[in-house]
Design an enzyme around this catalytic site. Structure first.
Site: not given
Length: 161
Positions: A122, A140
Site C-alpha cells: 500500500d 484497493d
C-alpha cells in the site's frame, strides 16, 4: 456451456488492465522509486506516497501476522475472484460487467502481493485530508469503485417483460 457474453469479456479485459496497472505501480514504488527506503514523500496537496506493508484485509483491518492467515487471505481472494469471474460470464448490464471486472482485478492484484511478499503493498496516502486515515493502492481503489458499480447495478429498475 453458455458462451461468454460481450460484457463478460469486458469484465475480463478490465480485470486484466487493473492487474497490470496495479502490479506496474507497485513495481515502480518498490524498485524504481524505492519508497521503502524513503518511507513517506509528500507529492501534491493532500497526496503523499507512504510505504505500508498491509498484512490484514482491506485498509489494514483484521491484521493477519501469522503465515497461515496470509495463505487463507490469498486463497479467499482468489476464490472470490473465481466466483465473480463465473458470474461475469453472463453479465448482461454494463454496470455489472464493469463492477465485476474491477473487483476481480483488485482481488487478484492484492493476492499476487500476498503470494510474493506475504503482505499487500500500500502506498497511496491522503491522510492530510483529515478524514481518511488509510493508505491504499490501485487494487484497493478498483475494488472500492467496483463495489459502487455493483451497488448501482443492484438498484436498477427491472424492465417489465
Amino acid at each position: 456451456m453458455k458462451a461468454i457474453s460481450k460484457l463478460g469479456w469486458t469484465a475480463y479485459g478490465l480485470a486484466a488492465l487493473v492487474i497490470l496497472v496495479d502490479q506496474l505501480s507497485k513495481y515502480w514504488i518498490l524498485y524504481v522509486y524505492d519508497l521503502p527506503g524513503r518511507f513517506s514523500t509528500p507529492i501534491v496537496g493532500p497526496l503523499s506516497l507512504t510505504m505500508v506493508w498491509n498484512r490484514g484485509v482491506s485498509f489494514g483491518l483484521f491484521t493477519a501476522d501469522q503465515d497461515l492467515m496470509r495463505w487463507v487471505l490469498t486463497l479467499f481472494s482468489v476464490g472470490v475472484a473465481i466466483a465473480l469471474a463465473v458470474w461475469a460470464r453472463k453479465a448482461a448490464r454494463p454496470f455489472l460487467g464493469i463492477g465485476l471486472g474491477l473487483v476481480i482485478g483488485g482481488a487478484i492484484g492484492n493476492a499476487i502481493d500476498r503470494f510474493r511478499f506475504g503482505a499487500v503493498v500500500d502506498f497511496i496516502d491522503v491522510q492530510r485530508l483529515g478524514f481518511f486515515p488509510w493508505v491504499f493502492n490501485i487494487a484497493d481503489s478498483a475494488i472500492t469503485i467496483g463495489v459502487v458499480f455493483l451497488l448501482l447495478d443492484s438498484m436498477r429498475k427491472e424492465s417489465a417483460a
